[in-house]
Design a protein around this motif. Structure first.
Motif, PDB file in Angstrom:
ATOM      1  N   VAL A   1      12.493  33.904  57.235  1.00  0.00           N
ATOM      2  CA  VAL A   1      11.112  33.436  57.194  1.00  0.00           C
ATOM      3  C   VAL A   1      10.989  32.336  56.143  1.00  0.00           C
ATOM      4  O   VAL A   1      11.312  32.550  54.968  1.00  0.00           O
TER       5      VAL A   1
ATOM      6  N   TYR B   1      14.302  38.133  61.314  1.00  0.00           N
ATOM      7  CA  TYR B   1      14.554  36.705  61.186  1.00  0.00           C
ATOM      8  C   TYR B   1      14.521  36.258  59.720  1.00  0.00           C
ATOM      9  O   TYR B   1      14.161  37.015  58.825  1.00  0.00           O
TER      10      TYR B   1
ATOM     11  N   ARG C   1      18.685  36.911  65.048  1.00  0.00           N
ATOM     12  CA  ARG C   1      17.893  38.120  64.825  1.00  0.00           C
ATOM     13  C   ARG C   1      18.851  39.275  64.534  1.00  0.00           C
ATOM     14  O   ARG C   1      19.616  39.704  65.396  1.00  0.00           O
TER      15      ARG C   1
ATOM     16  N   THR D   1       6.097  40.362  57.204  1.00  0.00           N
ATOM     17  CA  THR D   1       7.545  40.351  57.029  1.00  0.00           C
ATOM     18  C   THR D   1       7.919  41.626  56.303  1.00  0.00           C
ATOM     19  O   THR D   1       7.141  42.131  55.482  1.00  0.00           O
TER      20      THR D   1
ATOM     21  N   LYS E   1       8.791  31.995  61.003  1.00  0.00           N
ATOM     22  CA  LYS E   1      10.017  32.724  61.312  1.00  0.00           C
ATOM     23  C   LYS E   1      10.932  31.801  62.120  1.00  0.00           C
ATOM     24  O   LYS E   1      10.605  31.422  63.248  1.00  0.00           O
TER      25      LYS E   1
ATOM     26  N   GLU F   1      14.636  39.223  56.438  1.00  0.00           N
ATOM     27  CA  GLU F   1      14.190  40.520  56.949  1.00  0.00           C
ATOM     28  C   GLU F   1      15.433  41.351  57.231  1.00  0.00           C
ATOM     29  O   GLU F   1      16.169  41.087  58.183  1.00  0.00           O
TER      30      GLU F   1
ATOM     31  N   THR G   1      13.739  31.357  64.236  1.00  0.00           N
ATOM     32  CA  THR G   1      14.517  32.283  65.062  1.00  0.00           C
ATOM     33  C   THR G   1      15.925  31.800  65.375  1.00  0.00           C
ATOM     34  O   THR G   1      16.797  32.612  65.704  1.00  0.00           O
TER      35      THR G   1
END
Length: 679
Positions: A344, A342, A363, A257, A357, A275, A359
């Motif tokens: 985490v 994403y 994103r 990450t 992650k 992220e 999703t």
């Protein structure tokens, strides 16, 4: 702050990276937040661009402009401390009656048998067993609800290689992001390993001793999550061909990450790390950039740290070259960037657990995620900002209801992702990013939900969301359900709009937006919004009918971190960039980065803390009883020039003040009388 679209018209190809400001890549025609603000002010009969228009026309019922614009004349029941003045000193300042302890600076060993910190001299493997660099968002998890014994989980956003390798690179003139290449163009593999291990998340068990001092315990739950840690991919993008790589031919896992900024604490007591500016870590020099890279700003010239050039060509390093070098996606790393961007999820209490992650939360350049109060039998709702100029704010609503007994992260794998549209009349709506809705059809390039998720930004463009001014941290008032998001700055306004009632040509200072729902029901698609505060100084900002509405006790710029405590006290942190005592330009009057506290009912704001030179104040949380607060100091001394650094002038002495390179660290703040922080 750079105005990339003015200074760098070919901004996708420009190898410019700044930790706090991703290269913009939104080319859509969607309206910006300032288009909405100006239209709303105009509808109310005010001149476009006027601060008076904003101040008197954009604050909702029950909130006066005086309250909203943060004056300090009122007496507040929530703010019981004397505000501290603006500072240009290389130190931490807190109110009278408070004290500060330094905890967990970069390089601190996480167990007793781990290697001691050597300033700029540890190996890559050693860094993987020490606290990472450049602390950011964090959360305290009390063990059995304790306010004296718990897990502190905190992010490490990025690195300054000149600090990590200060011994080896001594005397070289290097800016903060610069790295050293060998004559053949490669990078030393152990240097790259150290840089990757300095990223990620630290989990540390901490306790308060009888003397009131906090310390890290050597505990089996202590761990590091880094840019190398294996992770599972879940939600709609899991298994998509867009995530197939040589490492994971079925698209179900990835490694690491990156650029972990803010965070989220789930209702089921896990930690979510964001992220953020991950795209700069990759390079794709293919003649045609896929949209999954292009819309996020992946460079076609160079990556941020050149990790893909590590000597020896190990697989864990070359994956940052996202060009199509093989016959198919399972033979190279063309899709590696698609496994980043994403939220985490990490279980801090289980050191053997594999991070996931999630999703379906989208994103993009996640600043963080904030959850609405969970209600049994109702869906889980959370919000996230995409921290780049002219990007969006998102909301996720789970398909399945929350059950406190069995709830877990799987709730985040099914549901609906929405993006915000702010209307000029003070209302707003959430636009679903789901197949067949808001133009998200195969004909428009969105074949299924996985394609929507991997291309979240493009989906939001298609849906017609409102382009925001760098949406960063968010928070939800646990008592009222109101949502706050910081919008750090926007320099859109030009000189042609200046007149007596419109005194500011550029918004270098930022604002905070607030919204609420009928019945505090976060699942609703409609909401009402207002500006809670517009940042600035008395001499260049908030002036209404000739009266200044803020003063030296609360003036601030560039709101970033924000957190509402259990008493509805709103904590605001600033990120004006890497500023030092000789800062010039529009941000000069604000001193060093700082943290303030606000009373949302009255609008009163008081400055609580100022930090040392070159840093950003970021990350804030308290123990359950509110008597201990944790705040992070990131990148002290970062304003130091390459020449100064080479001469041993590191920009700041924090936290050791012993003529060694500065270190990011956590502040532990308590009251001398043991009372609740801020009260």
């Amino acid at each position: 702050m750079k105005d990339y679209e003015h200074d760098y018209p070919d901004f996708r190809k420009t190898p410019f990276h700044e930790h706090g400001d991703e290269v913009p890549s939104n080319r859509s025609k969607n309206p910006t937040m300032y288009d909405v603000i100006e239209a709303r002010a105009s509808r109310r009969g005010f001149l476009v661009g006027g601060l008076a228009a904003i101040a008197t026309g954009l604050f909702g019922a029950g909130l006066s402009s005086r309250a909203a614009l943060a004056q300090t004349a009122a007496t507040s029941g929530l703010l019981g401390f004397t505000p501290v003045p603006l500072s240009k000193e290389d130190t931490v300042v807190v109110p009278e009656g408070y004290k500060v302890q330094i905890l967990a600076p970069w390089g601190t060993p996480l167990t007793g048998d781990m290697p001691a910190f050597v300033p700029g001299g540890n190996t890559g493997a050693e860094q993987g067993m020490q606290v990472g660099s450049h602390h950011d968002g964090m959360h305290y998890y009390g063990i059995d609800g304790s306010s004296t014994d718990g897990l502190l989980v905190f992010n490490h956003e990025y690195i300054e290689p000149r600090l990590l390798h200060a011994v080896k690179w001594a005397g070289q003139a290097l800016d903060g992001d610069m790295v050293v290449f060998a004559a053949d163009g490669s990078r030393d593999a152990d240097e790259v390993l150290k840089e990757m291990n300095a990223h990620g998340v630290s989990v540390a068990r901490i306790t308060r001793g009888a003397d009131g001092q906090w310390a890290i315990l050597a505990d089996p739950m202590n761990r590091r999550i880094t840019a190398l840690t294996e992770m599972t991919i879940s939600g709609p993008a899991a298994g998509s061909p867009l995530l197939f790589t040589k490492f994971s031919p079925d698209g179900m896992k990835t490694r690491g990450t990156l650029n972990n900024c803010a965070y989220g604490a789930t209702p089921w007591n896990t930690y979510m790390t964001a992220e953020e500016n991950w795209a700069g870590y990759f390079i794709n020099a293919d003649a045609e950039m896929p949209r999954e890279h292009d819309r996020y700003g992946v460079s076609n010239e160079e990556s941020r740290y050149g990790w893909e050039k590590a000597a020896g060509g190990a697989d864990e390093y070359i994956r940052f070259n996202a060009a199509a070098t093989g016959a198919s996606a399972t033979e190279d790393y063309r899709n590696e960037p698609n496994t980043f961007g994403y939220m985490v999820e990490i279980d801090p209490f289980d050191p053997a657990s594999v991070p996931v992650k999630r999703t379906h939360l989208g994103r993009f350049a996640h600043e963080g995620v904030v959850f609405a109060p969970a209600v049994a039998g109702k869906p889980v709702v959370c919000y996230s900002g995409d921290d780049s100029r002219f990007e969006y704010i998102y909301k996720f609503v789970s398909a399945n209801p929350y059950d406190g007994a069995t709830a877990n992260g799987d709730l985040l794998d099914t549901g609906t992702l929405y993006v915000a549209k702010f209307n000029e009349d003070g209302t707003g709506e959430w636009l679903a990013l789901a197949p067949g809705e808001n133009g998200l059809t195969p004909e428009n390039g969105f074949a299924d939900l996985a394609e929507i998720i991997v291309n979240t930004r493009l989906a939001a463009d298609q849906a017609g969301a409102t382009k925001m001014d760098r949406p960063e941290w968010g928070t939800v008032d646990p008592n009222t359900g109101e949502v706050y998001f910081t919008l750090t700055n926007n320099n859109r306004r030009d000189m042609t709009q200046i007149d007596a009632v419109n005194p500011r040509a550029e918004n270098n200072y930022g604002q905070i937006v607030r919204w609420r729902y009928e019945g505090a029901d976060h699942t609703l698609a409609k909401f009402n919004w207002e500006l809670f505060v517009i940042a600035g100084t008395p001499r260049n900002s908030l002036i209404v009918t000739g009266e200044t509405l803020n003063d030296d006790n609360n003036t601030f710029a560039c709101p970033d971190g924000i957190w509402c405590d259990q008493n509805s006290r709103l904590w605001i942190q600033t990120d004006m960039g890497d500023i030092g005592p000789e800062q010039e330009g529009p941000l000069e009057p604000f001193g060093m980065n700082q943290m303030l506290a606000a009373d949302p009912k009255t609008g009163e704001i008081r400055r609580f803390l100022t930090g040392p030179w070159g840093q950003e104040i970021t990350g804030v949380i308290s123990t359950p009883d509110g008597t201990t607060m944790f705040v992070n100091v990131q990148h002290p001394g970062a304003h130091s020039t390459a020449e100064e650094f080479a001469a041993g002038k590191f920009g700041s002495g924090f936290p050791d003040y012993n003529n060694t390179p500065p270190r990011s660290a956590t502040l532990v703040i308590t009251r001398e009388d043991g009372g609740v922080i801020g009260a």
